[in-house]
Design a protein around this motif. Sequence first.
Motif, PDB file in Angstrom:
ATOM      1  N   ARG A   1      10.509  65.983  34.167  1.00 60.48           N
ATOM      2  CA  ARG A   1      10.424  67.117  35.011  1.00 60.48           C
ATOM      3  C   ARG A   1      11.812  67.587  35.540  1.00 60.48           C
ATOM      4  NH1 ARG A   1       6.162  65.963  39.641  1.00 60.48           N
ATOM      5  NH2 ARG A   1       6.538  68.381  40.296  1.00 60.48           N
TER       6      ARG A   1
ATOM      7  N   ARG B   1       8.804  71.807  48.573  1.00 60.88           N
ATOM      8  CA  ARG B   1       7.883  72.659  48.327  1.00 60.88           C
ATOM      9  C   ARG B   1       6.295  71.935  48.714  1.00 60.88           C
ATOM     10  NH1 ARG B   1       7.678  72.863  42.023  1.00 60.88           N
ATOM     11  NH2 ARG B   1       5.772  74.090  42.568  1.00 60.88           N
TER      12      ARG B   1
ATOM     13  N   VAL C   1      11.265  69.377  44.154  1.00 60.72           N
ATOM     14  CA  VAL C   1       9.780  69.464  44.492  1.00 60.72           C
ATOM     15  C   VAL C   1       9.716  68.991  46.013  1.00 60.72           C
ATOM     16  CG1 VAL C   1       7.866  67.827  44.192  1.00 60.72           C
ATOM     17  CG2 VAL C   1       8.795  68.739  42.281  1.00 60.72           C
TER      18      VAL C   1
ATOM     19  N   GLU D   1      12.769  70.085  37.344  1.00 57.21           N
ATOM     20  CA  GLU D   1      12.565  70.451  38.795  1.00 57.21           C
ATOM     21  C   GLU D   1      12.339  69.421  39.973  1.00 57.21           C
ATOM     22  OE1 GLU D   1       8.134  70.054  38.701  1.00 57.21           O
ATOM     23  OE2 GLU D   1      10.000  69.704  37.511  1.00 57.21           O
ATOM     24  N   LEU D   2      12.454  68.269  39.488  1.00 53.79           N
ATOM     25  CA  LEU D   2      12.044  67.044  40.317  1.00 53.79           C
ATOM     26  C   LEU D   2      12.903  67.134  41.625  1.00 53.79           C
ATOM     27  CD1 LEU D   2      10.027  64.877  40.280  1.00 53.79           C
ATOM     28  CD2 LEU D   2      11.900  63.433  39.523  1.00 53.79           C
TER      29      LEU D   2
ATOM     30  N   LEU E   1       3.103  66.430  43.845  1.00 57.78           N
ATOM     31  CA  LEU E   1       4.421  65.854  44.564  1.00 57.78           C
ATOM     32  C   LEU E   1       5.012  64.642  43.896  1.00 57.78           C
ATOM     33  CD1 LEU E   1       6.069  66.656  47.195  1.00 57.78           C
ATOM     34  CD2 LEU E   1       4.520  65.562  48.586  1.00 57.78           C
TER      35      LEU E   1
ATOM     36  N   LEU F   1       0.799  71.935  43.487  1.00 59.02           N
ATOM     37  CA  LEU F   1       1.952  70.898  43.208  1.00 59.02           C
ATOM     38  C   LEU F   1       1.563  69.448  43.030  1.00 59.02           C
ATOM     39  CD1 LEU F   1       5.328  70.446  43.731  1.00 59.02           C
ATOM     40  CD2 LEU F   1       4.762  70.298  45.897  1.00 59.02           C
TER      41      LEU F   1
END
Length: 324
Positions: free
Chosen positions: A259, A268, A265, A261-262, A247, A245
């Motif tokens: 991104r 994760r 993050v 999916e920011l 980050l 990942l």
Amino acid sequence: MEDKTRADLYTTMVQIRAFEEAILADYHADKKPAWDIGAGLIPGEMHLSAGQEPVAAGVCAHLDNRDAVTATHRPHHFAIAHGMDLNKLAAEIYGRETGLGRGRGGHMHLFDPMTHFSCSGIIAEGYPPALGQALAFKRQGTGAIAVAVTGEGAANQGAFHESLNLAALWNLPVVFVVEDNDWAISVPRAASTSVMSNADRAAAYGIPGVRVEDNAVEGVYDAADEAVQRARSGGGPTLIEVHTLRLWGHFEGDAQAYRPELAEVPARDPIPTYEQQLIADAVLDETKVEELRAEARQRVEAALEFAKSSPTPDPSTATQYVFA
């Protein structure tokens, strides 16, 4: 896995994160209101490895300073996990005379003979030099190995394929590591790579390939254990890909608008995830966690103080230590 090993893996990851959080703060402190990449305590680009700590911790747990590591333009996690002196690392990042390269290389060009560590801003550059190191180690018969690290985007470079082919042909003691953080700068893997996993590409060269999912440090540790033992015993190269990942941004100042999916993050982040697992297993408790974090911060503070109090290179020496 023994409790001590698990605690050591966590400690390594915490040390890496503490160092990069401090670098992050100083890097951004004096580059505004008008962003100037050349200004401030830390001039130039900055690529931080937050989120990718499990890869370095899991791999380097099996190495010593006989072994060589060639890393990428995002190198701090591997440098620290492989035992690089924090003072010299910090001084190089801050462009000071006491740094690894006397302040001339910056954070993307770290060269440390004491730990056989090197890195470069050129994509996939570290793979061919790792072959030379591995060939030397094989001829010397010392049992040392080379570890070559790159990102998933670099697995489409010719140097990647040429290196896997030659390492397999010559049966070299090398472990190839691919950090798949999903983004080759701003390009998703699916838009650039024809296979779902670069570990599958190992079969084309007749060597083992393994993919570690979920950014799992213990999964990396186990895969690296087998690969390192294989290399040391004369069994030849292995390719390990870790789904990790990124980050933060590709570089500091990266808005990351590409991104989707920011927002997901931060959840994760592998360090709190592993920390909670170790607490649940009674390997650590809250008191020990805070103690380890405090020790990491103290080491970083000392390294940054060393760097900031060190002299900058004299401009009259600009032509020294270079080829002409």
